[in-house]
Design a protein around this motif. Structure first.
Motif, PDB file in Angstrom:
ATOM      1  N   LEU A   1      -8.257   8.218   4.953  1.00  0.00           N
ATOM      2  CA  LEU A   1      -6.976   8.568   4.335  1.00  0.00           C
ATOM      3  C   LEU A   1      -6.659   7.609   3.201  1.00  0.00           C
ATOM      4  N   ILE A   2      -6.260   8.167   2.061  1.00  0.00           N
ATOM      5  CA  ILE A   2      -5.821   7.384   0.908  1.00  0.00           C
ATOM      6  C   ILE A   2      -4.371   7.745   0.624  1.00  0.00           C
ATOM      7  N   ALA A   3      -3.495   6.727   0.598  1.00  0.00           N
ATOM      8  CA  ALA A   3      -2.062   6.970   0.400  1.00  0.00           C
ATOM      9  C   ALA A   3      -1.430   5.763  -0.268  1.00  0.00           C
ATOM     10  N   GLY A   4      -0.373   6.007  -1.047  1.00  0.00           N
ATOM     11  CA  GLY A   4       0.244   4.954  -1.830  1.00  0.00           C
ATOM     12  C   GLY A   4       1.452   4.315  -1.177  1.00  0.00           C
ATOM     13  N   ALA A   5       1.731   3.057  -1.590  1.00  0.00           N
ATOM     14  CA  ALA A   5       2.916   2.345  -1.129  1.00  0.00           C
ATOM     15  C   ALA A   5       3.270   1.262  -2.142  1.00  0.00           C
ATOM     16  N   CYS A   6       4.559   1.043  -2.346  1.00  0.00           N
ATOM     17  CA  CYS A   6       5.042  -0.068  -3.158  1.00  0.00           C
ATOM     18  C   CYS A   6       5.299  -1.239  -2.219  1.00  0.00           C
ATOM     19  N   VAL A   7       4.643  -2.367  -2.480  1.00  0.00           N
ATOM     20  CA  VAL A   7       4.716  -3.497  -1.557  1.00  0.00           C
ATOM     21  C   VAL A   7       5.039  -4.778  -2.323  1.00  0.00           C
ATOM     22  N   PRO A   8       5.770  -5.722  -1.682  1.00  0.00           N
ATOM     23  CA  PRO A   8       6.109  -6.979  -2.353  1.00  0.00           C
ATOM     24  C   PRO A   8       4.894  -7.875  -2.512  1.00  0.00           C
ATOM     25  N   ASP A   9       4.891  -8.638  -3.612  1.00  0.00           N
ATOM     26  CA  ASP A   9       3.825  -9.608  -3.874  1.00  0.00           C
ATOM     27  C   ASP A   9       4.471 -10.782  -4.607  1.00  0.00           C
ATOM     28  N   GLY A  10       4.894 -11.796  -3.847  1.00  0.00           N
ATOM     29  CA  GLY A  10       5.616 -12.909  -4.452  1.00  0.00           C
ATOM     30  C   GLY A  10       6.951 -12.448  -4.992  1.00  0.00           C
ATOM     31  N   ASP A  11       7.227 -12.784  -6.247  1.00  0.00           N
ATOM     32  CA  ASP A  11       8.496 -12.402  -6.869  1.00  0.00           C
ATOM     33  C   ASP A  11       8.464 -10.992  -7.443  1.00  0.00           C
ATOM     34  N   LEU A  12       7.293 -10.395  -7.479  1.00  0.00           N
ATOM     35  CA  LEU A  12       7.141  -9.052  -8.031  1.00  0.00           C
ATOM     36  C   LEU A  12       6.672  -8.100  -6.926  1.00  0.00           C
ATOM     37  N   TRP A  13       6.322  -6.895  -7.349  1.00  0.00           N
ATOM     38  CA  TRP A  13       5.857  -5.867  -6.423  1.00  0.00           C
ATOM     39  C   TRP A  13       4.536  -5.314  -6.923  1.00  0.00           C
ATOM     40  N   ARG A  14       3.841  -4.617  -6.060  1.00  0.00           N
ATOM     41  CA  ARG A  14       2.610  -3.916  -6.432  1.00  0.00           C
ATOM     42  C   ARG A  14       2.778  -2.438  -6.129  1.00  0.00           C
ATOM     43  N   ASN A  15       2.359  -1.600  -7.073  1.00  0.00           N
ATOM     44  CA  ASN A  15       2.245  -0.175  -6.805  1.00  0.00           C
ATOM     45  C   ASN A  15       0.802   0.043  -6.377  1.00  0.00           C
ATOM     46  N   ARG A  16       0.605   0.273  -5.099  1.00  0.00           N
ATOM     47  CA  ARG A  16      -0.710   0.159  -4.478  1.00  0.00           C
ATOM     48  C   ARG A  16      -1.121   1.473  -3.810  1.00  0.00           C
ATOM     49  N   SER A  17      -2.393   1.751  -3.834  1.00  0.00           N
ATOM     50  CA  SER A  17      -2.953   2.844  -3.042  1.00  0.00           C
ATOM     51  C   SER A  17      -3.897   2.257  -2.012  1.00  0.00           C
ATOM     52  N   TYR A  18      -3.656   2.610  -0.757  1.00  0.00           N
ATOM     53  CA  TYR A  18      -4.462   2.105   0.345  1.00  0.00           C
ATOM     54  C   TYR A  18      -5.544   3.111   0.725  1.00  0.00           C
ATOM     55  N   VAL A  19      -6.665   2.560   1.187  1.00  0.00           N
ATOM     56  CA  VAL A  19      -7.725   3.344   1.818  1.00  0.00           C
ATOM     57  C   VAL A  19      -7.778   2.930   3.281  1.00  0.00           C
ATOM     58  N   PHE A  20      -7.572   3.896   4.172  1.00  0.00           N
ATOM     59  CA  PHE A  20      -7.638   3.650   5.608  1.00  0.00           C
ATOM     60  C   PHE A  20      -8.872   4.354   6.163  1.00  0.00           C
ATOM     61  N   THR A  21      -9.642   3.640   6.987  1.00  0.00           N
ATOM     62  CA  THR A  21     -10.833   4.244   7.573  1.00  0.00           C
ATOM     63  C   THR A  21     -10.649   4.420   9.081  1.00  0.00           C
ATOM     64  N   PRO A  22     -11.386   5.351   9.680  1.00  0.00           N
ATOM     65  CA  PRO A  22     -11.309   5.534  11.132  1.00  0.00           C
ATOM     66  C   PRO A  22     -11.751   4.304  11.923  1.00  0.00           C
ATOM     67  N   GLN A  23     -12.446   3.379  11.258  1.00  0.00           N
ATOM     68  CA  GLN A  23     -12.876   2.147  11.918  1.00  0.00           C
ATOM     69  C   GLN A  23     -11.796   1.063  11.866  1.00  0.00           C
ATOM     70  N   GLY A  24     -10.652   1.398  11.268  1.00  0.00           N
ATOM     71  CA  GLY A  24      -9.555   0.442  11.195  1.00  0.00           C
ATOM     72  C   GLY A  24      -9.563  -0.437   9.964  1.00  0.00           C
ATOM     73  N   GLU A  25     -10.493  -0.198   9.044  1.00  0.00           N
ATOM     74  CA  GLU A  25     -10.535  -0.989   7.809  1.00  0.00           C
ATOM     75  C   GLU A  25      -9.416  -0.547   6.867  1.00  0.00           C
ATOM     76  N   ARG A  26      -8.983  -1.492   6.041  1.00  0.00           N
ATOM     77  CA  ARG A  26      -8.006  -1.194   4.999  1.00  0.00           C
ATOM     78  C   ARG A  26      -8.483  -1.804   3.682  1.00  0.00           C
ATOM     79  N   PHE A  27      -8.530  -0.986   2.651  1.00  0.00           N
ATOM     80  CA  PHE A  27      -8.821  -1.456   1.307  1.00  0.00           C
ATOM     81  C   PHE A  27      -7.657  -1.030   0.416  1.00  0.00           C
ATOM     82  N   HIS A  28      -7.612  -1.545  -0.803  1.00  0.00           N
ATOM     83  CA  HIS A  28      -6.534  -1.095  -1.678  1.00  0.00           C
ATOM     84  C   HIS A  28      -6.906  -1.232  -3.150  1.00  0.00           C
TER      85      HIS A  28
END
Length: 257
Positions: free
Chosen positions: A82-109
Motif C-alpha cells: 500500500l502506498i498512501a500520503g501523509a503530512c508529518v512534522p519534521d523539526g520546525d517544518l513539515w513533510r508532504n510524504r508518501s509512505y510505502v507499506f509492505t505486508p512484511q511490516g516494512e515502511r519506506f517513504h
C-alpha cells in the motif's frame, strides 16, 4: 497471469480532515483487493490535506501517527503493498510524504520534492528520488513515487525510470483547479508513454477533481479510469515485461540545452 504480472489498483475516496473517516474508507476499499495487490491511495490520505498555507493548523500529528500505524497493519493483514500520503512534522517544518507499506511490516517513504506554492515555507522539500524494490508474490517490482503537481516536471519521472523504476505511483490531491482535468490527465498519459513505465494515479474523490484516478500502460494506453465523484477502486493486471528503455536509450545527452 504470467510471472511478471501483478494486480495493481488505485484507491479513491474523499480526503477529509476527519482521519477516522479517511481510515475507515481506506480500510473498506483495501479489504476488497486480492492478496498480492499493489494499491495506491491519494496524497494526504492519512493526515488530511488542504491546499493552503494554514493547513498545518488543521493537522493532528498524533492522529496522523495512528493512521499511519493503521495503514501498516492493514497492509500486513490484507497482504497488500500500500502506498498512501501523509503530512508529518519534521523539526520546525513539515513533510508532504508518501509512505510505502509492505505486508512484511516494512515502511519506506518519499518526500515531495517540488512543493506547491501553498506548501513553501511551511513544508521542507525532499531532495531524493528513491526507487523501492518490492517483493510482490514471487515478482520483484521496482516502484518510484511522484506527487500531485510533480506531474508537470518530466525530468523527475525520467530520473526514476533511469534508476530502474518499472511502476510510478502518483499520489494526488488535485481538486478545484481552474485548469481542468484535460491538461493534468494528458500529463499523466505523457509521463507513462515517454518513460515507458506503468503509472498508477490516485486522486481525492471529489466532483471538482482536477485529474482522474487512473492506471496507464507504458504504451500510454488507459487501463482504467474513475469518475471524480466515485468512492472505490479501479484495478488492472499489469505485465512488467512491457516496461522498456527503448525511448530512454535514444535520448540525446550530447547537447547543451
Amino acid at each position: 497471469m504470467t510471472p511478471s504480472t501483478i494486480h495493481a489498483a488505485v484507491v479513491q475516496f474523499p480526503i477529509t480532515m476527519d482521519l477516522d473517516r479517511n481510515v475507515d474508507a481506506l480500510t473498506r476499499l483495501v479489504e476488497t483487493l486480492p492478496t498480492g495487490a499493489l494499491a495506491v491511495a491519494p496524497e494526504g490520505a492519512l493526515s488530511g490535506y488542504l491546499p493552503r498555507p494554514d493547513v498545518v493548523d488543521h493537522l493532528d500529528p498524533e492522529a496522523t501517527s495512528k493512521a499511519i500505524d493503521h495503514a501498516s497493519e492493514l497492509s500486513k493483514r490484507c497482504g497488500v503493498h500500500l502506498i498512501a500520503g501523509a503530512c508529518v512534522p519534521d523539526g520546525d517544518l513539515w513533510r508532504n510524504r508518501s509512505y510505502v507499506f509492505t505486508p512484511q511490516g516494512e515502511r519506506f517513504h518519499y518526500d515531495k520534492i517540488n512543493l506547491a506554492t501553498s506548501e513553501r515555507g511551511v513544508f521542507a522539500q525532499g531532495d531524493q528520488l528513491p526507487v523501492f524494490n518490492l517483493c510482490i508474490g514471487t515478482t520483484q517490482v521496482k516502484v518510484g513515487i511522484q506527487m500531485c503537481r510533480e506531474v508537470r516536471y518530466a525530468e523527475q519521472w525520467r530520473a526514476l525510470a533511469r534508476a530502474g523504476a518499472q511502476v510510478i505511483a502518483y499520489t494526488n490531491n488535485a481538486v478545484g483547479s481552474t485548469i481542468g482535468d484535460a491538461l493534468w490527465r494528458s500529463h499523466v498519459v505523457s509521463r507513462a508513454g515517454e518513460t515507458q513505465r506503468f503509472v498508477l494515479g490516485a486522486n481525492n474523490a471529489d466532483p471538482r477533481q482536477t485529474c482522474p484516478s487512473l492506471i496507464v500502460s507504458p504504451g500510454g494506453d488507459l487501463l482504467c479510469e474513475m469518475r471524480g465523484d466515485v468512492l472505490g477502486c479501479a484495478s488492472a493486471e499489469i505485465d512488467l515485461a512491457s516496461v522498456s528503455d527503448w525511448t530512454l536509450n535514444q535520448a540525446r545527452d550530447d547537447l547543451n540545452l
